[in-house]
Design an enzyme around this catalytic site. Structure first.
Site, PDB file in Angstrom:
ATOM      1  N   CYS A   1      41.469  42.107  27.526  1.00 36.74           N
ATOM      2  CA  CYS A   1      40.278  42.209  28.389  1.00 36.74           C
ATOM      3  C   CYS A   1      38.979  42.349  27.601  1.00 36.74           C
ATOM      4  O   CYS A   1      37.895  42.192  28.153  1.00 36.74           O
ATOM      5  CB  CYS A   1      40.436  43.368  29.361  1.00 36.74           C
ATOM      6  SG  CYS A   1      41.818  43.090  30.475  1.00 36.74           S
TER       7      CYS A   1
ATOM      8  N   HIS B   1      33.660  45.517  32.208  1.00 34.31           N
ATOM      9  CA  HIS B   1      34.918  44.815  32.481  1.00 34.31           C
ATOM     10  C   HIS B   1      35.434  45.252  33.850  1.00 34.31           C
ATOM     11  O   HIS B   1      35.356  46.424  34.215  1.00 34.31           O
ATOM     12  CB  HIS B   1      35.944  45.143  31.392  1.00 34.31           C
ATOM     13  CG  HIS B   1      37.299  44.596  31.714  1.00 34.31           C
ATOM     14  ND1 HIS B   1      37.492  43.273  32.023  1.00 34.31           N
ATOM     15  CD2 HIS B   1      38.514  45.192  31.802  1.00 34.31           C
ATOM     16  CE1 HIS B   1      38.777  43.073  32.284  1.00 34.31           C
ATOM     17  NE2 HIS B   1      39.412  44.222  32.166  1.00 34.31           N
TER      18      HIS B   1
ATOM     19  N   ASN C   1      40.964  41.416  38.336  1.00 34.69           N
ATOM     20  CA  ASN C   1      40.788  41.445  36.883  1.00 34.69           C
ATOM     21  C   ASN C   1      41.169  40.076  36.310  1.00 34.69           C
ATOM     22  O   ASN C   1      42.341  39.729  36.280  1.00 34.69           O
ATOM     23  CB  ASN C   1      41.665  42.560  36.296  1.00 34.69           C
ATOM     24  CG  ASN C   1      41.505  42.686  34.789  1.00 34.69           C
ATOM     25  OD1 ASN C   1      40.844  41.869  34.157  1.00 34.69           O
ATOM     26  ND2 ASN C   1      42.112  43.719  34.227  1.00 34.69           N
TER      27      ASN C   1
HETATM   28  N1  COA Z   1      50.740  49.470  46.524  1.00 37.76           N
HETATM   29  C1  COA Z   1      51.148  50.666  47.013  1.00 37.76           C
HETATM   30  N2  COA Z   1      51.551  51.663  46.206  1.00 37.76           N
HETATM   31  C2  COA Z   1      51.536  51.461  44.892  1.00 37.76           C
HETATM   32  C3  COA Z   1      51.120  50.251  44.322  1.00 37.76           C
HETATM   33  C4  COA Z   1      50.713  49.235  45.208  1.00 37.76           C
HETATM   34  N3  COA Z   1      50.286  48.029  44.773  1.00 37.76           N
HETATM   35  N4  COA Z   1      51.204  50.336  42.977  1.00 37.76           N
HETATM   36  C5  COA Z   1      51.657  51.556  42.704  1.00 37.76           C
HETATM   37  N5  COA Z   1      51.864  52.249  43.849  1.00 37.76           N
HETATM   38  C6  COA Z   1      52.343  53.596  44.017  1.00 37.76           C
HETATM   39  C7  COA Z   1      53.123  54.091  42.830  1.00 37.76           C
HETATM   40  O1  COA Z   1      54.462  53.638  42.874  1.00 37.76           O
HETATM   41  C8  COA Z   1      53.010  55.575  42.973  1.00 37.76           C
HETATM   42  O2  COA Z   1      53.930  55.998  43.946  1.00 37.76           O
HETATM   43  P1  COA Z   1      54.730  57.385  43.771  1.00 37.76           P
HETATM   44  O3  COA Z   1      53.658  58.449  43.729  1.00 37.76           O
HETATM   45  O4  COA Z   1      55.597  57.417  44.959  1.00 37.76           O
HETATM   46  O5  COA Z   1      55.465  57.251  42.470  1.00 37.76           O
HETATM   47  C9  COA Z   1      51.598  55.761  43.557  1.00 37.76           C
HETATM   48  O6  COA Z   1      51.246  54.483  44.106  1.00 37.76           O
HETATM   49  C10 COA Z   1      50.568  56.148  42.537  1.00 37.76           C
HETATM   50  O7  COA Z   1      50.761  55.336  41.376  1.00 37.76           O
HETATM   51  P2  COA Z   1      49.830  55.431  40.129  1.00 37.76           P
HETATM   52  O8  COA Z   1      50.339  54.529  39.060  1.00 37.76           O
HETATM   53  O9  COA Z   1      49.637  56.883  39.807  1.00 37.76           O
HETATM   54  O10 COA Z   1      48.498  54.842  40.743  1.00 37.76           O
HETATM   55  P3  COA Z   1      47.097  54.834  40.109  1.00 37.76           P
HETATM   56  O11 COA Z   1      46.146  55.537  40.955  1.00 37.76           O
HETATM   57  O12 COA Z   1      47.130  55.166  38.644  1.00 37.76           O
HETATM   58  O13 COA Z   1      46.716  53.287  40.229  1.00 37.76           O
HETATM   59  C11 COA Z   1      46.583  51.378  38.795  1.00 37.76           C
HETATM   60  C12 COA Z   1      47.496  52.317  39.566  1.00 37.76           C
HETATM   61  C13 COA Z   1      47.438  50.370  38.049  1.00 37.76           C
HETATM   62  C14 COA Z   1      45.679  50.673  39.771  1.00 37.76           C
HETATM   63  C15 COA Z   1      45.753  52.219  37.803  1.00 37.76           C
HETATM   64  O14 COA Z   1      46.601  53.032  37.047  1.00 37.76           O
HETATM   65  C16 COA Z   1      44.921  51.398  36.871  1.00 37.76           C
HETATM   66  O15 COA Z   1      43.963  50.782  37.270  1.00 37.76           O
HETATM   67  N6  COA Z   1      45.254  51.420  35.577  1.00 37.76           N
HETATM   68  C17 COA Z   1      44.467  50.806  34.553  1.00 37.76           C
HETATM   69  C18 COA Z   1      44.393  49.320  34.709  1.00 37.76           C
HETATM   70  C19 COA Z   1      43.616  48.752  33.600  1.00 37.76           C
HETATM   71  O16 COA Z   1      42.560  49.201  33.286  1.00 37.76           O
HETATM   72  N7  COA Z   1      44.236  47.773  32.980  1.00 37.76           N
HETATM   73  C20 COA Z   1      43.849  47.216  31.829  1.00 37.76           C
HETATM   74  C21 COA Z   1      42.712  47.032  31.312  1.00 37.76           C
HETATM   75  S1  COA Z   1      42.702  45.452  31.205  1.00 37.76           S
END
Ligand code: COA
Length: 328
Positions: free
Chosen positions: A112, A253, A283
């Protein structure tokens, strides 16, 4: 010489994938996706077309907007993690597509942060006086490496491309003024593609285990991104004696709206100064920064101070301070 951006163009494919569409593929819902990421739709390139198709479209428009002949281009750098092929480089293919017969070209892989790394690299060739016209492309067909059975990643990514023209200027008040770039290979384990490279080439086993897709541990990546993007953005402001009121625009980003908000808060910027189009495109990896600049081009004025800021797989991150060189 300063290197200044003299033109910008973006391209996204026509096909739109909505949160409602994703509800039919995985156990997710519009409300979760919007509240946790800020994303509403993303664009998807059709099968059979690669990243060079989108990059080529952006470069064609860029040449036309800047009245540049393809033969005048000295160098094309393409940032991507989804090259058409392992080799040759996607930049080479784009050069051939647009007829840039006198250019040499290469790809940069910094996930990214790819566009920022490429912009910092390309500007060196202009500042040294070596070249007059360098094109920087950021392009990714993320749909080619996203697992549409994995709800934690498939809701995040989309396809898109953007390209900018870099040219020399003797006007020291405009152009790229500073950049701070970092990488930390220890971040690999949290965000990478397990197979398809030399460590684990494609095999029946790797395909069966779905190892040719993005693997991401969302939480550690989120934590690292929030800290690194905010820190490096504050660092470049401090280094250049910039107060919040001196900054016209933040171009962050587009990985997660919550990461963008945290970065803007740390910089003391109000939302009107932050370019946000994650709701439309998701993204697009190397595509996010040039797609923002393309969407905001008509609002940009000569003299606007802009901070670009990124975080991505690797880990890679950084920020750039530039002053916009033209009013549309
Ligand atoms: N729909 C519904 N629920 C979802 C889901 C979706 N698409 N994806 C994950 N969940 C669930 C998980 O399974 C988890 O459930 P649980 O509590 O029963 O285990 C819950 O939602 C919370 O998951 P979590 O991973 O803690 O969510 P989060 O708030 O961290 O959001 C991302 C997930 C991926 C959106 C977030 O972590 C993120 O943006 N990460 C960084 C991404 C990034 O910057 N990437 C790279 C740079 S390029």
């Amino acid at each position: 010489m300063n290197a200044v951006i003299t033109g910008i163009a973006g391209y996204v494919p026509d096909k739109v994938l909505t949160n409602k569409d994703l509800e039919k593929l995985v156990d997710t819902n519009d409300e979760w996706i919007k509240s946790r990421t800020g994303i509403e739709t993303r664009h998807i390139l059709e099968k059979g077309k690669g990243t060079s198709f989108m990059g080529g479209k952006a470069v064609e428009e860029l040449l036309s907007k800047t009245n540049t002949k393809a033969e005048e281009i000295d160098l094309i750098i393409c940032a991507t993690v989804t090259p058409d092929h392992v080799f040759p480089s996607t930049a080479n293919i784009i050069g051939d597509l647009v007829g840039a017969k006198n250019a040499w070209s290469f790809d940069i892989n910094a996930a990214c942060s790819g566009f920022l790394y490429a912009l910092a690299t390309g500007s060196q060739f202009i500042e040294s006086g070596k070249y007059k016209k360098v094109i920087i492309v950021g392009a990714d067909k993320m749909s080619s490496i996203v697992d549409y059975t994995d709800r934690t990643t498939c809701v995040i990514f989309g396809d898109g491309a953007g390209a900018v023209m870099l040219e020399p200027t003797e006007d020291k008040t405009i152009g790229i003024k500073d950049s701070i770039l970092y990488s930390d290979g220890a971040g690999k384990k949290h965000l990478y593609q397990k197979s398809g490279g030399s460590v684990s080439p494609a095999s029946e086993e790797t395909v069966k285990n779905r190892e040719h897709f993005v693997y991401q541990e969302g939480q550690p990546v989120f934590k690292a991104a929030v800290t690194a993007m905010a820190d490096v953005s504050a660092e470049i402001m401090e280094k250049n004696n910039l107060k919040a009121e001196d900054v016209s625009w933040l171009v962050p980003h587009q990985a997660n709206l919550r990461i963008i908000d945290a970065t803007a808060r740390r910089m003391g910027l109000s939302t009107e100064k932050v370019m946000i189009n994650i709701q439309k495109y998701g993204n697009t990896t190397a595509g996010t920064l040039p797609l923002c600049l393309a969407d905001w081009e008509t609002q940009l004025k000569k003299g606007d101070n802009i901070i670009l800021s990124t975080f991505g797989g690797g880990f890679t991150w950084g920020a750039m301070y530039l002053t916009w060189g033209y009013s549309s």
